[in-house]
Motif scaffolding. Structure first.
Motif, short mmCIF file in Angstrom:
data_model
loop_
_atom_site.label_atom_id
_atom_site.label_comp_id
_atom_site.label_asym_id
_atom_site.label_seq_id
_atom_site.Cartn_x
_atom_site.Cartn_y
_atom_site.Cartn_z
N ARG A 287 30.60 29.30 17.29
CA ARG A 287 31.18 27.45 17.41
C ARG A 287 31.55 26.79 18.43
N CYS A 288 31.24 25.47 18.79
CA CYS A 288 31.51 24.19 19.54
C CYS A 288 33.11 24.74 20.24
N THR A 289 34.33 24.26 19.07
CA THR A 289 35.29 24.50 19.24
C THR A 289 35.88 25.60 19.57
N VAL A 441 43.33 18.17 19.72
CA VAL A 441 43.89 19.25 20.59
C VAL A 441 44.88 19.52 19.89
N TYR A 442 44.99 20.97 19.73
CA TYR A 442 46.12 21.70 19.04
C TYR A 442 47.69 22.39 19.54
N VAL A 443 48.54 21.96 18.35
CA VAL A 443 49.92 22.73 18.73
C VAL A 443 50.08 23.82 18.21
N GLY A 449 38.72 24.79 13.37
CA GLY A 449 40.27 25.11 12.16
C GLY A 449 40.29 23.06 12.48
N ALA A 450 38.96 22.00 12.43
CA ALA A 450 39.23 21.01 11.84
C ALA A 450 39.51 20.39 10.76
N GLU A 451 39.49 18.98 10.39
CA GLU A 451 39.89 19.44 9.08
C GLU A 451 38.80 17.96 8.66
C1 UN1 Z 1 31.59 23.22 15.61
O1 UN1 Z 1 31.93 24.56 15.57
O2 UN1 Z 1 30.34 23.43 15.68
O3 UN1 Z 1 36.68 22.95 13.95
C2 UN1 Z 1 31.80 22.96 14.32
C3 UN1 Z 1 36.20 23.79 13.53
C4 UN1 Z 1 35.14 23.45 12.49
C5 UN1 Z 1 33.97 23.05 12.77
C6 UN1 Z 1 33.42 23.54 14.02
N1 UN1 Z 1 35.53 23.13 11.40
O4 UN1 Z 1 36.32 24.96 14.02
#
Ligand code: UN1
Length: 514
Positions: A287-289, A441-443, A449-451
């Motif tokens: 994941r890019c995150t 930013v997550y605490v 897990g972005a919405e």
């Molecule tokens: C990505 O990693 O390209 O927040 C997207 C997240 C997912 C989206 C990731 N809802 O990890």
């Protein structure tokens, strides 16, 4: 690919499915077993893209003229269809991309969420109405679509990310040409079939499969595509930006990350371990995150690392379709080699190899792109493995004396997508929310897990300032039109007729002697 049992899929152009002009095909394969060909897809080139763009261009005036709430209703129907076909889509994601079934369902759910959100935008699509500076004059702003949107999407979220782009583009009145990653064309075909079923008129939604070099590049260069949205590597992003810039195109880039989880002395360590495992090794780190770095204060580092290694060793690696699997295969042989190479670079640069990074011995896994999740300790934050995006199951531990040292270590990377802080102290949490220079930013939660109803995107090299999802997504696919209606019946000159009289002392008024 001459096997008649292998399904063959074409491009969707102007409402009809057709083969590539070259007549050539490319295979999509299963990362859990590279020998398994799932389908053959149209290997498209510049001519196919040009045809799709022409169709999208012809369809755009009527789509633009369709009231936005009506467009939203079609999105709403599509969201319902996605929900109805969720399991089928999720299985396609598992077999084509490799992620575990629960995560594949999450991928599709994210597509459903953005479809419902953007369906609602059809009835919002807010502009501003403000008071004019002149009497009997009305002033307002409205969003206008740009025309044909070119969408170039990655394989790691093969249903969510194409819809993050398609839904806001369409509800805003653009027509689209989607060029999905060549590793996951089958997911895009299923999405396109459902888009057609939902009632998007012919030409509104076009799908062209093929490689980035042959098909994607033409989309970026085509003069009739005023907006490009791309998610992928920073390297490709730079190439696209240079080409799109020459044509003054609107460009939204969603690029890499080098995301860090900070662990403070007062953190709930068990909770932190859960968040780190999930963020570093969920989706096999693709994941890019994904959390690629843990920055932990010395006081708790040994305890945290010991527990992390124990839990990482116990993660079950296997095919995504097996409900017991926690870490699926990587997308390709090359992706696995890249992660292995970074592990070697980290060790050569002095990091301690704590676990993982092996190809599993189980013969049942011999033909998939598997790698056991790996951890490096004592990583120098400025070393290559501390700085560069890996996009695989490799976690670097960076030890720091205190949080004051953790902040620069977290921020001193080219990327700025996501970060997280584990602490039980409210003041520390708020201090970090401000100090961490990332778009997310997550605490007390991991970096993933972005919405879909909040803006998604990163600072610095993680993008070019645009955001996906949320209301912010509309900014990529619309431009502002300011409208003035003068019903005074006389010539009114803004900035001239409303100047303060000379010498009246008001700001901007000129006094007589000067
Ligand atoms: C990505 O990693 O390209 O927040 C997207 C997240 C997912 C989206 C990731 N809802 O990890």
């Amino acid at each position: 690919m001459t096997d008649p049992r292998i399904p063959v899929h074409g491009n969707l152009i102007d409402g009809t499915w057709q083969e590539a002009m070259s007549g050539e095909l490319f295979p999509s394969t299963d990362p859990a077993d590279g020998r398994r060909v799932l389908a053959a897809h149209a290997a498209s080139g510049p001519g196919d893209i040009a045809e799709a763009v022409a169709a999208a261009r012809r369809a755009q005036p009527a789509w633009r003229a369709t009231p936005a709430p009506r467009r939203g209703e079609i999105l709403f129907r599509f969201a319902g269809l996605l929900a109805e076909h969720k399991e089928r889509l999720a299985l396609q994601v598992v077999h084509e991309m490799g992620k575990v079934l629960a995560e594949a369902r999450g991928d599709v759910q994210e597509a459903i969420d953005i479809a419902y959100l953007m369906a609602g935008e059809g009835r919002r699509m807010a502009g501003e109405t403000v008071r004019s500076e002149l009497p009997d004059k009305w002033a307002m702003s409205v969003r206008e679509p740009l025309g044909v949107a070119g969408l170039i999407t990655p394989w790691n979220f093969p249903t969510a990310i194409p819809m993050w782009k398609a839904m806001p583009a369409l509800v805003a009145g653009n027509t689209i040409v989607l060029k999905p990653a060549s590793a996951t064309p089958g997911c895009a075909v299923l999405l396109a079939e459902l888009l057609v079923e939902a009632g998007f008129p012919p030409g509104t939604v076009n799908l062209v499969t093929g490689s980035g070099e042959m098909a994607g590049a033409e989309l970026v260069d085509n003069p009739d595509v005023p907006v490009i949205s791309f998610t992928g590597s920073a390297e490709t992003g730079r190439t696209i930006a240079a080409r799109a810039g020459r044509r003054l195109k609107r460009l939204s880039l969603e690029l890499g990350g080098k995301n860090a989880i900070l662990v403070a002395e007062d953190a709930d360590l068990e909770l932190a371990v859960e968040g780190i495992l999930w963020s570093a090794f969920g989706t096999t780190g693709q994941r890019c995150t994904a959390a690629s770095r843990v920055i932990v204060v010395d006081a708790v580092a040994d305890r945290l690392v010991e527990r992390l290694v124990e839990r990482t060793r116990a993660l079950r690696v296997g095919p995504g379709i097996d409900p017991a699997t926690e870490v699926g295969p990587l997308i390709s042989a090359a992706a696995r080699e890249r992660t292995e190479a970074y592990l070697g670079i980290g060790i050569a640069d002095g990091a301690r190899h704590l676990c993982g990074g092996e190809r599993p011995a189980d013969p049942a896994l011999a033909h998939g792109w598997y790698l056991t999740p790996a951890i490096l300790d004592g990583v120098d934050p400025m070393s290559r493995v501390g700085q560069e995006e890996v996009f695989g199951p490799l976690l670097s531990i960076i030890r720091v004396p205190d949080l004051d040292a953790a902040v620069p270590a977290a921020n001193q990377v080219a990327y700025g997508l996501s970060s997280s802080i584990y602490t039980q102290d409210l003041a520390t949490a708020f201090r970090m929310m401000s100090a961490l220079t990332t778009g997310l930013v997550y605490v007390n939660a991991g970096t993933i897990g972005a919405e879909t109803h909040l803006p998604f995107g990163g600072m610095r090299a993680s993008g070019n300032g645009h955001r996906e999802a949320g209301h912010a997504a509309l900014d990529t696919y619309t431009e502002w039109k300011a409208i003035y209606v003068d019903y005074s019946g006389r010539l009114q000159r803004a900035q001239i007729d409303n100047q303060p009289a000379p010498g009246d002392g008001a700001p901007g008024g000129r006094s007589p002697g000067r």
